[in-house]
Design a protein around this motif. Structure first.
Motif, PDB file in Angstrom:
ATOM      1  N   LEU A   1       0.832  -1.294   0.048  1.00 30.71           N
ATOM      2  CA  LEU A   1      -0.005   0.020   0.016  1.00 30.71           C
ATOM      3  C   LEU A   1       0.984   1.194  -0.046  1.00 30.71           C
ATOM      4  CD1 LEU A   1      -2.982  -0.981   2.597  1.00 30.71           C
ATOM      5  CD2 LEU A   1      -2.640  -1.277   0.013  1.00 30.71           C
ATOM      6  N   GLY A   2       1.911   1.248   0.667  1.00 33.13           N
ATOM      7  CA  GLY A   2       3.008   2.361   0.721  1.00 33.13           C
ATOM      8  C   GLY A   2       3.457   2.633  -0.695  1.00 33.13           C
ATOM      9  N   ALA A   3       3.896   1.552  -1.462  1.00 31.99           N
ATOM     10  CA  ALA A   3       4.415   1.919  -2.637  1.00 31.99           C
ATOM     11  C   ALA A   3       3.266   2.442  -3.890  1.00 31.99           C
ATOM     12  CB  ALA A   3       4.760   0.485  -3.428  1.00 31.99           C
ATOM     13  N   PHE A   4       2.223   1.921  -3.481  1.00 28.75           N
ATOM     14  CA  PHE A   4       1.127   2.490  -4.464  1.00 28.75           C
ATOM     15  C   PHE A   4       0.743   3.723  -4.190  1.00 28.75           C
ATOM     16  CE2 PHE A   4      -3.270   3.207  -5.455  1.00 28.75           C
ATOM     17  CZ  PHE A   4      -3.573   2.685  -6.849  1.00 28.75           C
ATOM     18  N   ALA A   5       0.543   4.134  -2.960  1.00 28.49           N
ATOM     19  CA  ALA A   5       0.203   5.449  -2.251  1.00 28.49           C
ATOM     20  C   ALA A   5       1.250   6.464  -2.952  1.00 28.49           C
ATOM     21  CB  ALA A   5      -0.045   5.282  -0.998  1.00 28.49           C
TER      22      ALA A   5
END
Length: 280
Positions: free
Chosen positions: A174-178
């Motif tokens: 989720l961190g990479a996508f955000a």
């Protein structure tokens, strides 16, 4: 001259007595709870990072050792109580008849003090939280925590991100996508099908997100990461899901309008991972 009979004190008789005390039991319960979550299971991952496991195991062992020492050690009060049975008759100390006299003004107070010193029964209530911790470890942080903190991303300012690996669907944190959705001016997510895994959070306006918590050291410093999901109905809050879909642009990268949003094509329930937190 009247003879004075004296009973000779036999001297100290060192030995260990096993006597239950709240302090010792409390330490043993807390130590056992630490060993249960860190040594015999992976429950510790709900609260701290993986690298802290050895410290939890050592701490649990130390607490149990201290608790056992507290149960076996003789207290100073016990030694004094034993010495009371060896007093001189006719000397300066009290005689047996005087000590046993219930009409003495201080007899009741003396017995009352000993009752409170030797029987701190209310202290046993302190063992209840420790016993609950041993039998029912608290769950990991979930939607309640995620809904109360804005997502924080590792990227600093807008810019071009490295190209994503080939192959769809692509598993992303989720961190990479955000980070890419909010800051990537190169739009590396465009045209890619990605797969995100986390737990469900629901907003008051009906929108829902897939979320995960990122920890630096332990659960106390957890940071919430959330990606809004569109196109599919929301499962129950705190349900773990894997969502497959495509990036939905919402605004210019680096501005407040750019938010992490995913157009979902499928939502599948999944089992919560043993480590529920996302790594940096």
């Amino acid at each position: 001259m009247a003879a004075v009979s004296v009973r000779e004190h036999p001297g100290p008789r060192p030995h260990l007595r096993l006597r239950l005390r709240p302090q010792g039991v409390l330490l043993i319960l807390c130590g056992s709870a630490l060993l249960r979550i860190a040594l015999f299971s992976e429950l510790y991952l709900r609260y701290v990072k993986e690298g802290l496991r050895p410290y939890l195991v050592v701490s649990g062992g130390v607490l149990i050792a201290l608790g056992l020492l507290g149960l076996l050690a003789r207290t100073h009060d016990e030694d004094e109580d034993e010495d009371e049975g060896y007093e001189e008759e006719g000397g300066d100390g009290e005689s047996d008849d005087e000590a046993a006299d219930p009409d003495r003004p201080d007899a009741h107070a003396h017995a009352h003090d000993h009752a409170h010193t030797r029987n701190p029964r209310i202290a046993w209530l302190l063992t209840a939280p420790a016993l609950a911790l041993l039998l029912f470890p608290p769950p990991a942080l979930g939607s309640y925590s995620a809904e109360r903190e804005e997502a924080r991303v590792s990227a600093q300012g807008a810019g071009t991100f490295p190209e994503l690996p080939a192959g769809d669907p692509l598993d992303l944190t989720l961190g990479a996508f955000a980070s890419r959705a909010e800051w990537d001016t190169g739009a590396s997510l465009k045209g890619r099908t990605v797969r995100l895994t986390g737990f469900v959070t629901r907003d008051d306006d009906g929108a829902w997100s897939v979320a995960r918590l990122r920890v630096t050291c332990c659960a106390a410093d957890a940071q919430a990461l959330k990606v809004e999901i569109r196109g599919e109905d929301a499962p129950a809050a705190d349900t773990w899901v894997t969502v497959t879909g495509t990036w939905h642009p919402t605004g210019k990268p680096g501005t407040d309008a750019a938010r992490p949003v995913l157009d979902a094509v499928s939502v599948k329930r999944t089992k919560a991972p043993s480590d529920p937190y996302e790594k940096r």
